[in-house]
Design a protein around this motif. Sequence first.
Motif, mmCIF file in Angstrom:
data_model
loop_
_atom_site.group_PDB
_atom_site.id
_atom_site.type_symbol
_atom_site.label_atom_id
_atom_site.label_comp_id
_atom_site.label_asym_id
_atom_site.label_seq_id
_atom_site.Cartn_x
_atom_site.Cartn_y
_atom_site.Cartn_z
ATOM 1 N N TRP A 96 0.829 -1.202 0.000
ATOM 2 C CA TRP A 96 0.000 0.000 0.000
ATOM 3 C C TRP A 96 0.866 1.256 0.000
ATOM 4 C CZ3 TRP A 96 -4.180 1.795 -1.617
ATOM 5 C CH2 TRP A 96 -4.789 2.945 -1.081
ATOM 6 N N THR A 197 -4.483 0.626 5.356
ATOM 7 C CA THR A 197 -4.478 -0.235 4.173
ATOM 8 C C THR A 197 -5.883 -0.759 3.868
ATOM 9 O OG1 THR A 197 -2.227 -0.922 4.715
ATOM 10 C CG2 THR A 197 -3.444 -2.277 3.120
ATOM 11 N N VAL A 201 -6.497 -4.815 -0.522
ATOM 12 C CA VAL A 201 -5.049 -5.046 -0.585
ATOM 13 C C VAL A 201 -4.648 -6.115 0.417
ATOM 14 C CG1 VAL A 201 -2.770 -3.993 -0.318
ATOM 15 C CG2 VAL A 201 -4.632 -2.692 -1.379
#
Length: 253
Positions: A96, A197, A201
Amino acid sequence: MSIEEWYKSLPIVTRTYVTMSFLTTAGCALEIITPFNVYFNAKLVFKKLELWRLVTNFFFFGNLGLDFVFHMFFLIKYCKSLEEGSFRGRSADFLWMLLFGGTLLTALAPFVNIQFLGSSLTFMMVYVWGRRHQYVNLSFLGIFNFTAPYLPWVLLAFSLMLGSSPVVDLMGMAAGHVYYFLEDVYPRMSGRRPLRTPGIVKMLFPQDDGVVIAPAVVPPPEPQDAAEEPGPGPEPAAAAAAAGVDPAHPHDD
């Protein structure tokens, strides 16, 4: 350790990035593809929908040669150090960070006419690495000593002395500072973490789920092995190597 064993020992994000960079650069060298197929061009991306250029430009590091070897060394050094250090067990968070930095650099690229952003992204990692290793002492040609947070500035000054354009370095430093502020500084001030994040992801790294992580505000400096030596920054590669930025032992309090 054999090359195969060393390659398998790399953390997943670092291994993927290094592999794609090597394949893209080697493909251009062998004329399977050309740099014109992978460089960033906003008009081609948004008017002709050649969306792959948003990603591929980060994987090309010039012609195969000494400069490419240095770039790969810098990429592996800092990418691996971050992923195995302050991002240990958090590969999703590390990816990220790279996606966030890549997005910032892509937004800046049309204004400064930069077509390949891999060096800037690597320099961003150098900046973040320096900030998170604030107690590591480095030396420049044995002339003067400085701490790791000043490493990007030392390399930038050396690039200027050699007549190189500072744009690539400054872009990477700007992206690194924005990430550092939003992830390491702003949460201390507000108690909020804006760069949390996304779940999509995290789904890419199910192995992270078993890692117990305390609520992160500011990652502490990574413990350093006295035998580990941080290398010079990525831009310009050969110039930085010639500079001989060598690490001293970590500072002992």
